[in-house]
Structures are given as structure tokens and as C-alpha cells.
Design a protein around this motif. Sequence first.
Motif, PDB file in Angstrom:
ATOM      1  N   ILE A  40       0.873  -1.169   0.000  1.00  0.00           N
ATOM      2  CA  ILE A  40       0.000   0.000   0.000  1.00  0.00           C
ATOM      3  C   ILE A  40       0.907   1.215   0.000  1.00  0.00           C
ATOM      4  O   ILE A  40       1.753   1.360   0.879  1.00  0.00           O
ATOM      5  CB  ILE A  40      -0.947   0.015   1.210  1.00  0.00           C
ATOM      6  CG1 ILE A  40      -1.826  -1.228   1.209  1.00  0.00           C
ATOM      7  CG2 ILE A  40      -1.791   1.291   1.197  1.00  0.00           C
ATOM      8  CD1 ILE A  40      -2.705  -1.372   2.430  1.00  0.00           C
ATOM      9  N   GLU A  41       0.737   2.047  -1.000  1.00  0.00           N
ATOM     10  CA  GLU A  41       1.594   3.223  -1.188  1.00  0.00           C
ATOM     11  C   GLU A  41       0.747   4.481  -1.103  1.00  0.00           C
ATOM     12  O   GLU A  41      -0.347   4.535  -1.663  1.00  0.00           O
ATOM     13  CB  GLU A  41       2.235   3.118  -2.578  1.00  0.00           C
ATOM     14  CG  GLU A  41       3.014   4.311  -3.022  1.00  0.00           C
ATOM     15  CD  GLU A  41       3.469   4.190  -4.466  1.00  0.00           C
ATOM     16  OE1 GLU A  41       4.142   5.131  -4.913  1.00  0.00           O
ATOM     17  OE2 GLU A  41       3.155   3.210  -5.151  1.00  0.00           O
ATOM     18  N   ARG A  49      -2.232   3.794  -3.604  1.00  0.00           N
ATOM     19  CA  ARG A  49      -2.181   2.698  -4.572  1.00  0.00           C
ATOM     20  C   ARG A  49      -1.926   1.401  -3.828  1.00  0.00           C
ATOM     21  O   ARG A  49      -1.018   1.288  -3.021  1.00  0.00           O
ATOM     22  CB  ARG A  49      -1.089   2.921  -5.603  1.00  0.00           C
ATOM     23  CG  ARG A  49      -0.907   1.719  -6.538  1.00  0.00           C
ATOM     24  CD  ARG A  49       0.118   1.969  -7.592  1.00  0.00           C
ATOM     25  NE  ARG A  49      -0.593   2.487  -8.759  1.00  0.00           N
ATOM     26  CZ  ARG A  49      -0.029   2.651  -9.942  1.00  0.00           C
ATOM     27  NH1 ARG A  49       1.241   2.372 -10.122  1.00  0.00           N
ATOM     28  NH2 ARG A  49      -0.734   3.110 -10.955  1.00  0.00           N
ATOM     29  N   ILE A  50      -2.754   0.399  -4.134  1.00  0.00           N
ATOM     30  CA  ILE A  50      -2.545  -0.957  -3.649  1.00  0.00           C
ATOM     31  C   ILE A  50      -1.953  -1.731  -4.816  1.00  0.00           C
ATOM     32  O   ILE A  50      -2.496  -1.710  -5.916  1.00  0.00           O
ATOM     33  CB  ILE A  50      -3.868  -1.614  -3.200  1.00  0.00           C
ATOM     34  CG1 ILE A  50      -4.486  -0.840  -2.031  1.00  0.00           C
ATOM     35  CG2 ILE A  50      -3.630  -3.073  -2.820  1.00  0.00           C
ATOM     36  CD1 ILE A  50      -5.883  -1.304  -1.663  1.00  0.00           C
ATOM     37  N   THR A  51      -0.823  -2.407  -4.589  1.00  0.00           N
ATOM     38  CA  THR A  51      -0.197  -3.229  -5.612  1.00  0.00           C
ATOM     39  C   THR A  51      -0.165  -4.659  -5.106  1.00  0.00           C
ATOM     40  O   THR A  51       0.373  -4.928  -4.028  1.00  0.00           O
ATOM     41  CB  THR A  51       1.231  -2.740  -5.919  1.00  0.00           C
ATOM     42  OG1 THR A  51       1.175  -1.382  -6.358  1.00  0.00           O
ATOM     43  CG2 THR A  51       1.875  -3.587  -6.995  1.00  0.00           C
ATOM     44  N   MET A  52      -0.762  -5.570  -5.882  1.00  0.00           N
ATOM     45  CA  MET A  52      -0.832  -6.977  -5.502  1.00  0.00           C
ATOM     46  C   MET A  52      -0.071  -7.818  -6.509  1.00  0.00           C
ATOM     47  O   MET A  52      -0.192  -7.603  -7.717  1.00  0.00           O
ATOM     48  CB  MET A  52      -2.293  -7.448  -5.452  1.00  0.00           C
ATOM     49  CG  MET A  52      -3.134  -6.710  -4.441  1.00  0.00           C
ATOM     50  SD  MET A  52      -4.841  -7.273  -4.417  1.00  0.00           S
ATOM     51  CE  MET A  52      -4.634  -8.878  -3.721  1.00  0.00           C
ATOM     52  N   ALA A  53       0.696  -8.787  -6.026  1.00  0.00           N
ATOM     53  CA  ALA A  53       1.426  -9.706  -6.895  1.00  0.00           C
ATOM     54  C   ALA A  53       0.489 -10.843  -7.280  1.00  0.00           C
ATOM     55  O   ALA A  53       0.209 -11.724  -6.469  1.00  0.00           O
ATOM     56  CB  ALA A  53       2.660 -10.235  -6.181  1.00  0.00           C
ATOM     57  N   ALA A 108     -10.244   4.622  -8.086  1.00  0.00           N
ATOM     58  CA  ALA A 108     -10.157   5.488  -9.267  1.00  0.00           C
ATOM     59  C   ALA A 108      -9.871   4.675 -10.523  1.00  0.00           C
ATOM     60  O   ALA A 108     -10.218   5.096 -11.620  1.00  0.00           O
ATOM     61  CB  ALA A 108      -9.072   6.543  -9.067  1.00  0.00           C
ATOM     62  N   GLY A 109      -9.249   3.526 -10.379  1.00  0.00           N
ATOM     63  CA  GLY A 109      -8.929   2.693 -11.536  1.00  0.00           C
ATOM     64  C   GLY A 109      -8.050   1.529 -11.134  1.00  0.00           C
ATOM     65  O   GLY A 109      -7.548   1.467 -10.015  1.00  0.00           O
ATOM     66  N   ILE A 119      -4.129  -0.967  -8.026  1.00  0.00           N
ATOM     67  CA  ILE A 119      -5.455  -0.415  -7.745  1.00  0.00           C
ATOM     68  C   ILE A 119      -5.242   0.981  -7.193  1.00  0.00           C
ATOM     69  O   ILE A 119      -4.654   1.156  -6.124  1.00  0.00           O
ATOM     70  CB  ILE A 119      -6.226  -1.283  -6.729  1.00  0.00           C
ATOM     71  CG1 ILE A 119      -6.299  -2.724  -7.208  1.00  0.00           C
ATOM     72  CG2 ILE A 119      -7.617  -0.710  -6.496  1.00  0.00           C
ATOM     73  CD1 ILE A 119      -6.757  -3.703  -6.150  1.00  0.00           C
ATOM     74  N   ASP A 120      -5.694   1.989  -7.932  1.00  0.00           N
ATOM     75  CA  ASP A 120      -5.529   3.379  -7.521  1.00  0.00           C
ATOM     76  C   ASP A 120      -6.750   3.834  -6.744  1.00  0.00           C
ATOM     77  O   ASP A 120      -7.892   3.630  -7.172  1.00  0.00           O
ATOM     78  CB  ASP A 120      -5.312   4.274  -8.739  1.00  0.00           C
ATOM     79  CG  ASP A 120      -3.979   3.973  -9.415  1.00  0.00           C
ATOM     80  OD1 ASP A 120      -2.974   3.853  -8.699  1.00  0.00           O
ATOM     81  OD2 ASP A 120      -3.948   3.857 -10.654  1.00  0.00           O
ATOM     82  N   LEU A 121      -6.505   4.444  -5.592  1.00  0.00           N
ATOM     83  CA  LEU A 121      -7.561   4.935  -4.713  1.00  0.00           C
ATOM     84  C   LEU A 121      -7.430   6.439  -4.571  1.00  0.00           C
ATOM     85  O   LEU A 121      -6.323   6.976  -4.592  1.00  0.00           O
ATOM     86  CB  LEU A 121      -7.450   4.293  -3.326  1.00  0.00           C
ATOM     87  CG  LEU A 121      -7.398   2.772  -3.282  1.00  0.00           C
ATOM     88  CD1 LEU A 121      -7.085   2.295  -1.867  1.00  0.00           C
ATOM     89  CD2 LEU A 121      -8.698   2.181  -3.757  1.00  0.00           C
ATOM     90  N   VAL A 122      -8.562   7.107  -4.425  1.00  0.00           N
ATOM     91  CA  VAL A 122      -8.556   8.553  -4.218  1.00  0.00           C
ATOM     92  C   VAL A 122      -9.538   8.884  -3.102  1.00  0.00           C
ATOM     93  O   VAL A 122     -10.601   8.274  -2.992  1.00  0.00           O
ATOM     94  CB  VAL A 122      -8.878   9.319  -5.522  1.00  0.00           C
ATOM     95  CG1 VAL A 122     -10.269   8.999  -6.029  1.00  0.00           C
ATOM     96  CG2 VAL A 122      -8.709  10.804  -5.353  1.00  0.00           C
ATOM     97  N   ARG A 123      -9.143   9.821  -2.262  1.00  0.00           N
ATOM     98  CA  ARG A 123     -10.029  10.301  -1.196  1.00  0.00           C
ATOM     99  C   ARG A 123     -10.584  11.643  -1.644  1.00  0.00           C
ATOM    100  O   ARG A 123      -9.845  12.610  -1.807  1.00  0.00           O
ATOM    101  CB  ARG A 123      -9.267  10.455   0.120  1.00  0.00           C
ATOM    102  CG  ARG A 123     -10.147  10.990   1.226  1.00  0.00           C
ATOM    103  CD  ARG A 123      -9.497  11.055   2.569  1.00  0.00           C
ATOM    104  NE  ARG A 123      -8.065  11.217   2.525  1.00  0.00           N
ATOM    105  CZ  ARG A 123      -7.257  10.902   3.529  1.00  0.00           C
ATOM    106  NH1 ARG A 123      -7.737  10.416   4.632  1.00  0.00           N
ATOM    107  NH2 ARG A 123      -5.967  11.091   3.425  1.00  0.00           N
TER     108      ARG A 123
END
Length: 145
Positions: A40-41, A49-53, A108-109, A119-123
Motif C-alpha cells: 500500500i503506497e 495505490r494498492i499493488t498486488m502480486a 479510481a482505476g 489499484i488506484d484509490l482517491v479520497r
Amino acid sequence: MRNVDFSPLYRNAIGFDRLFHLMENQSAKNTSGGYPPYNIEQKDEHHFRITMAVAGFAEEQLDLTQNENMLIVKGERKAEEGKNYVYQGIAERDFERKFQLADYVTVAGASMENGLLHIDLVREIPEAMKPRKIAIGGSQLIDNN
């Protein structure tokens, strides 16, 4: 499994940020055995941004669902018949990961790149919830922008 220490980030705020608190609790409650691993970045104050392998999964085999404050990521593989493995070290199992999102955080996408699901997140805080300055000695509101 690695635990992420968000305490240095708390020093910049009075109280605590609910988003980081929920992420910490999520890692403690996670029962999927750490599969698939994820990062989680925080890109800035309102973008994450959540990045999953998810190596070995095609986009069609992944399903992302946001239901209110819950993000659910599922991966389902169909069994391949006719294969006789001598050794199988690559994990080919289904998974489901749940992320509790803070208030006003939306997806967001999402994109796939080199076996990583981003996975991009926006507040997005509603205008009515944003802080406003109040002039001393008057009843006029001053817009921060």
C-alpha cells in the motif's frame, strides 16, 4: 508476514488518520495466509495505490468490487485437466482479499503490469466536509481556496 509501522506518519497529525488505522487492523485480521502479497503506497495526501502480486492470473480471472467502504479483490483459476506435474511449486490457488477503506475513499482505476495488479484509490472529501475559515468578529466564511 511483514507488519507496516505507520507511527512515523502519525507525528504529522493530531489524533490519528482513520485510513492508516484501518489498514493496520486489516493486516492483523487477514486470514488468507499472506497470499497474494501486496503493498500500500501513499502517493500524496489524497491518492493511494494498492499493488498486488498476482502472477499467473489473467485480467479475466480477477474481480474487483467496491461495496461502500469495502474493496474485495478475488482471483479464480479454472483447473487445467490433463496436466501431470512432476513438481508444482507455483501457487495456483484462488484467493479473496478484503480491504476496509476509509470514508470518502473510492477506487479510481485498476491496471495490470508484469504480474502486478495496481489499484488506484482517491479520497474525495465533499465540499460540505472541508474545513472553512471563520473571520473573527464577523459571521462571514472565508474560502480556503
